[in-house]
Design a protein around this motif. Structure first.
Motif, PDB file in Angstrom:
ATOM      1  N   PHE A  56       0.797  -1.279  -0.057  1.00  0.00           N
ATOM      2  CA  PHE A  56       0.023  -0.047  -0.041  1.00  0.00           C
ATOM      3  C   PHE A  56       0.897   1.166  -0.071  1.00  0.00           C
ATOM      4  O   PHE A  56       0.480   2.129  -0.642  1.00  0.00           O
ATOM      5  N   ASP A  57       2.061   1.262   1.065  1.00  0.00           N
ATOM      6  CA  ASP A  57       2.780   2.306   0.937  1.00  0.00           C
ATOM      7  C   ASP A  57       3.689   2.724  -0.358  1.00  0.00           C
ATOM      8  O   ASP A  57       3.726   3.894  -0.911  1.00  0.00           O
ATOM      9  N   ALA A  58       3.807   1.599  -1.103  1.00  0.00           N
ATOM     10  CA  ALA A  58       4.598   1.858  -2.334  1.00  0.00           C
ATOM     11  C   ALA A  58       3.747   2.269  -3.308  1.00  0.00           C
ATOM     12  O   ALA A  58       4.185   3.017  -4.247  1.00  0.00           O
ATOM     13  N   VAL A  59       2.488   1.871  -3.608  1.00  0.00           N
ATOM     14  CA  VAL A  59       1.434   2.441  -4.460  1.00  0.00           C
ATOM     15  C   VAL A  59       1.108   3.629  -4.268  1.00  0.00           C
ATOM     16  O   VAL A  59       1.311   4.403  -5.094  1.00  0.00           O
ATOM     17  N   LEU A  60       0.895   4.047  -2.917  1.00  0.00           N
ATOM     18  CA  LEU A  60       0.415   5.457  -2.557  1.00  0.00           C
ATOM     19  C   LEU A  60       1.833   6.402  -2.757  1.00  0.00           C
ATOM     20  O   LEU A  60       1.553   7.443  -3.612  1.00  0.00           O
ATOM     21  N   MET A  61       2.912   5.929  -2.832  1.00  0.00           N
ATOM     22  CA  MET A  61       4.136   6.747  -3.039  1.00  0.00           C
ATOM     23  C   MET A  61       4.157   6.894  -4.551  1.00  0.00           C
ATOM     24  O   MET A  61       4.430   8.112  -5.101  1.00  0.00           O
ATOM     25  N   ALA A  62       3.844   5.798  -5.555  1.00  0.00           N
ATOM     26  CA  ALA A  62       3.929   5.999  -7.011  1.00  0.00           C
ATOM     27  C   ALA A  62       2.729   6.983  -7.266  1.00  0.00           C
ATOM     28  O   ALA A  62       3.347   7.772  -8.435  1.00  0.00           O
ATOM     29  N   VAL A  63       1.450   6.939  -6.788  1.00  0.00           N
ATOM     30  CA  VAL A  63       0.627   7.949  -7.190  1.00  0.00           C
ATOM     31  C   VAL A  63       1.052   9.330  -6.723  1.00  0.00           C
ATOM     32  O   VAL A  63       1.062  10.256  -7.393  1.00  0.00           O
ATOM     33  N   VAL A  64       1.778   9.658  -5.589  1.00  0.00           N
ATOM     34  CA  VAL A  64       2.031  10.627  -4.924  1.00  0.00           C
ATOM     35  C   VAL A  64       3.029  11.402  -5.802  1.00  0.00           C
ATOM     36  O   VAL A  64       2.803  12.600  -6.422  1.00  0.00           O
ATOM     37  N   VAL A  65       4.079  10.790  -6.248  1.00  0.00           N
ATOM     38  CA  VAL A  65       5.220  11.122  -6.870  1.00  0.00           C
ATOM     39  C   VAL A  65       5.060  11.427  -8.497  1.00  0.00           C
ATOM     40  O   VAL A  65       5.241  12.416  -9.043  1.00  0.00           O
ATOM     41  N   CYS A  89      17.130  24.623  -1.031  1.00  0.00           N
ATOM     42  CA  CYS A  89      18.388  24.884  -0.358  1.00  0.00           C
ATOM     43  C   CYS A  89      18.363  24.076   0.921  1.00  0.00           C
ATOM     44  O   CYS A  89      19.702  24.349   1.336  1.00  0.00           O
ATOM     45  N   TYR A  90      17.453  24.017   1.401  1.00  0.00           N
ATOM     46  CA  TYR A  90      17.413  23.406   2.716  1.00  0.00           C
ATOM     47  C   TYR A  90      16.505  22.156   2.830  1.00  0.00           C
ATOM     48  O   TYR A  90      15.859  21.910   1.865  1.00  0.00           O
ATOM     49  N   PRO A  91      17.069  21.460   3.847  1.00  0.00           N
ATOM     50  CA  PRO A  91      16.256  19.917   4.068  1.00  0.00           C
ATOM     51  C   PRO A  91      14.806  19.927   3.904  1.00  0.00           C
ATOM     52  O   PRO A  91      14.417  18.626   3.676  1.00  0.00           O
ATOM     53  N   VAL A  92      14.247  21.126   4.516  1.00  0.00           N
ATOM     54  CA  VAL A  92      12.669  21.094   4.619  1.00  0.00           C
ATOM     55  C   VAL A  92      12.254  20.612   2.835  1.00  0.00           C
ATOM     56  O   VAL A  92      11.134  20.021   3.145  1.00  0.00           O
ATOM     57  N   SER A  93      12.890  20.639   1.941  1.00  0.00           N
ATOM     58  CA  SER A  93      12.286  20.446   0.654  1.00  0.00           C
ATOM     59  C   SER A  93      12.304  18.768   0.451  1.00  0.00           C
ATOM     60  O   SER A  93      11.775  18.182  -0.362  1.00  0.00           O
ATOM     61  N   ASP A  94      12.794  18.066   1.446  1.00  0.00           N
ATOM     62  CA  ASP A  94      12.527  16.569   1.699  1.00  0.00           C
ATOM     63  C   ASP A  94      11.787  16.068   2.520  1.00  0.00           C
ATOM     64  O   ASP A  94      11.431  14.944   2.887  1.00  0.00           O
ATOM     65  N   THR A 121      -0.182  22.980  -5.137  1.00  0.00           N
ATOM     66  CA  THR A 121       0.398  21.759  -5.715  1.00  0.00           C
ATOM     67  C   THR A 121       1.579  22.047  -6.733  1.00  0.00           C
ATOM     68  O   THR A 121       2.620  21.482  -6.846  1.00  0.00           O
ATOM     69  N   LEU A 122       1.465  23.220  -7.309  1.00  0.00           N
ATOM     70  CA  LEU A 122       2.378  23.561  -8.382  1.00  0.00           C
ATOM     71  C   LEU A 122       3.843  23.731  -7.766  1.00  0.00           C
ATOM     72  O   LEU A 122       4.830  23.402  -8.176  1.00  0.00           O
ATOM     73  N   ALA A 123       3.573  24.470  -6.266  1.00  0.00           N
ATOM     74  CA  ALA A 123       4.916  24.831  -5.643  1.00  0.00           C
ATOM     75  C   ALA A 123       5.404  23.635  -5.172  1.00  0.00           C
ATOM     76  O   ALA A 123       6.765  23.227  -5.017  1.00  0.00           O
ATOM     77  N   ALA A 124       4.635  22.858  -4.479  1.00  0.00           N
ATOM     78  CA  ALA A 124       4.891  21.328  -3.750  1.00  0.00           C
ATOM     79  C   ALA A 124       5.676  20.370  -4.685  1.00  0.00           C
ATOM     80  O   ALA A 124       6.438  19.903  -4.644  1.00  0.00           O
ATOM     81  N   ASN A 125       5.128  20.253  -5.949  1.00  0.00           N
ATOM     82  CA  ASN A 125       5.547  19.641  -7.159  1.00  0.00           C
ATOM     83  C   ASN A 125       7.057  19.756  -7.309  1.00  0.00           C
ATOM     84  O   ASN A 125       7.986  18.880  -7.243  1.00  0.00           O
ATOM     85  N   LEU A 126       7.296  21.167  -7.381  1.00  0.00           N
ATOM     86  CA  LEU A 126       8.625  21.539  -7.631  1.00  0.00           C
ATOM     87  C   LEU A 126       9.597  21.353  -6.480  1.00  0.00           C
ATOM     88  O   LEU A 126      10.648  20.669  -6.640  1.00  0.00           O
ATOM     89  N   VAL A 127       9.050  21.637  -5.262  1.00  0.00           N
ATOM     90  CA  VAL A 127       9.954  21.499  -3.833  1.00  0.00           C
ATOM     91  C   VAL A 127      10.188  19.917  -3.769  1.00  0.00           C
ATOM     92  O   VAL A 127      11.200  19.475  -3.423  1.00  0.00           O
ATOM     93  N   SER A 128       9.273  18.878  -3.996  1.00  0.00           N
ATOM     94  CA  SER A 128       9.403  17.677  -3.599  1.00  0.00           C
ATOM     95  C   SER A 128      10.208  17.138  -4.702  1.00  0.00           C
ATOM     96  O   SER A 128      10.806  15.969  -4.438  1.00  0.00           O
ATOM     97  N   TRP A 129      10.346  17.616  -5.792  1.00  0.00           N
ATOM     98  CA  TRP A 129      11.181  16.909  -6.996  1.00  0.00           C
ATOM     99  C   TRP A 129      12.697  17.478  -6.910  1.00  0.00           C
ATOM    100  O   TRP A 129      13.656  16.874  -7.520  1.00  0.00           O
TER     101      TRP A 129
END
Length: 459
Positions: free
Chosen positions: A10-19, A136-141, A283-291
């Motif tokens: 379930f976690d792997a599937v959720l991560m695939a969808v989120v990413v 530039c900071y670990p918050v991006s992760d 989501t536009l900003a979060a997409n960039l930050v998460s990638w």
């Protein structure tokens, strides 16, 4: 000692969808029209499944920090690895510029603002440098950014689909969804947008990094590929159905189409549409930050190996974040939004977004032959997950997705009729310029590598 909690299916599937789920690409995909349902089904089988299986084998076998860059480099040498790293990185600042433009378009759309070009550029620069500084900071992760973005993405797409069903039942459909309409028309406009569907499937190799934390990766990874792909296609198609209920495909804007659909479905701008718009902007900003961390780290890792300019190897000694790549992202993204008003394309979001899609698709082309080459030159390497099949089947699994990438890239950047010139020429020129700059960077990297080798031999 407490046993580490295992990653469930379930976690792997959720991560695939989120990413992989990217809301802003729903409208360009929906612009294909009713036949997109056909393309989603075909590409899910012919592209996503083999791509997912190959990513699973390579990601679990070669677990170094470079990912796709490392795989291609091991198979075909430094220069091809450098080209992959370059296109994998350059897509990010172009994507950032496209989302900065879309961010201001959505803001003016939901709040009914009329802003001049200088003001829009300033707001776009604030967006770009806000994302750049956070990166530039670990918050991006941070997981909360990803989790909140996941909630926002699913909420937007589910709401759009539900409203579309209600609209279809009560007022009818804006598009024909009958049997014949679902078949592909192979018109040039539709073929130009198919690359967006492929773009929507990319990113699964991130999930393969979880193999060491899974109870049974050999079984769970292919299951995650299948279920993740089905869910991703479902959410995109559910949202696309909502848009199809509200807006005729030939009138659907690739930038404002999503918000336009909500406005038409609820008969105007109200607090609900404003909330959806704000979630979309997040989501536009979060997409960039998460990638950002993944993209920047590939560039950082490549620069450490003299395959990218030295500036990309600069890191913050306090938190070991790749700040060189982050700053270059901000500079390139800023330059693009500043020159945007001079680009002969009415839809600047699509001009940038299409160029971003092209760059990312190019970076994946060599992954498929690299898979076959590594099987040949490194047959004894332990593979926690191995794509099943004999030599002929493996070639089919590798070459069909590669050919699909090449064909869709051709239709995305080459104008095949006079009506396509104003839209595709900027994308073609951008692709050529990005390729030339990349080759220059690779040659500079070669000189730096040769210099390091001489110093190493002297010592």
């Amino acid at each position: 000692m407490k046993e580490k909690k295992k990653f469930r299916l379930f976690d792997a599937v959720l991560m695939a969808v989120v990413v992989i789920l990217v809301v802003e690409s729903a409208a360009p995909a929906a612009a294909i029209g009713s036949s997109q349902f056909f393309w989603w089904g075909i590409l899910l089988i012919l592209f996503f499944l083999p791509y997912g299986l190959i990513s699973a084998e390579l990601g679990t076998t070669y677990t170094g920090d470079g990912g796709i860059y490392d795989w291609v480099k091991m198979a075909f040498g430094r220069r091809w690895g450098a080209r992959v790293a370059w296109f994998y990185w350059i897509n990010f600042p172009i994507w950032m510029a496209s989302l900065a433009v879309l961010f201001t378009e959505v803001m003016t759309q939901i709040f009914g603002l009329t802003l001049g070009t200088p003001t829009l550029i300033i707001l776009q620069l604030v967006f770009i440098w806000g994302v750049t500084l956070i990166s530039c900071y670990p918050v991006s992760d941070s997981k909360w950014i990803l989790n909140l973005a996941a909630f926002a993405k699913v909420a937007i797409m589910v709401c759009l689909g539900v409203l579309g069903i209600y609209h279809a039942v009560t007022k009818g459909m804006a598009n024909d969804f009958s049997g014949k309409a679902l078949l592909p028309s192979f018109d040039l406009k539709s073929l130009s947008f198919i690359s967006v569907i492929l773009f929507n499937f990319l990113g699964f190799e991130v999930v393969t990094t979880l193999a060491s934390d899974m109870e049974n990766p050999k079984k769970q990874i292919p299951q995650a590929i299948i279920w993740g792909g089905i869910l991703i296609a479902f959410f995109y198609l559910f949202a696309a159905f909502g848009m199809g209920a509200a807006v005729p495909a030939d009138q659907l804007s690739t930038s404002g189409g999503l918000i336009d659909s909500f406005i038409l479905l609820v008969s105007g701008i109200n607090p609900f549409v404003v909330v959806i718009g704000l979630l979309f902007m997040y989501t536009l900003a979060a997409n960039l930050v998460s990638w950002a961390l993944g993209v920047n780290y590939v560039a950082f890792y490549a620069a450490k190996n003299q395959d990218m300019p030295k500036i990309f190897a600069k890191e913050n000694p306090k938190n070991e974040m790749p700040i060189g790549a982050s700053i270059i992202n901000g500079i390139v993204g800023s330059a693009l939004v500043i020159v945007a008003p001079f680009i002969p394309n009415e839809n600047i979001f699509w001009a940038f977004f299409a160029l971003n899609v092209v760059a990312l698709l190019v970076s994946y082309i060599m992954m498929f032959p690299a898979f076959l080459k590594l099987r040949k030159i490194d047959p004894d390497k332990e593979r926690p997950f191995k794509v099943p099949g004999g030599p002929v089947l493996l070639k089919i699994i590798a070459y069909i997705p590669m050919l699909l990438l090449v064909i869709t890239l051709f239709f995305s950047i080459v104008p095949l009729s006079s009506s396509e010139f104003s839209e595709k020429i900027p994308i073609l020129i951008g692709t050529i310029v990005a390729t030339i700059i990349g080759e220059i960077c690779i040659r500079l990297g070669d000189k730096e590598y040769a210099k390091k080798q001489v110093e190493k031999n002297q010592n």
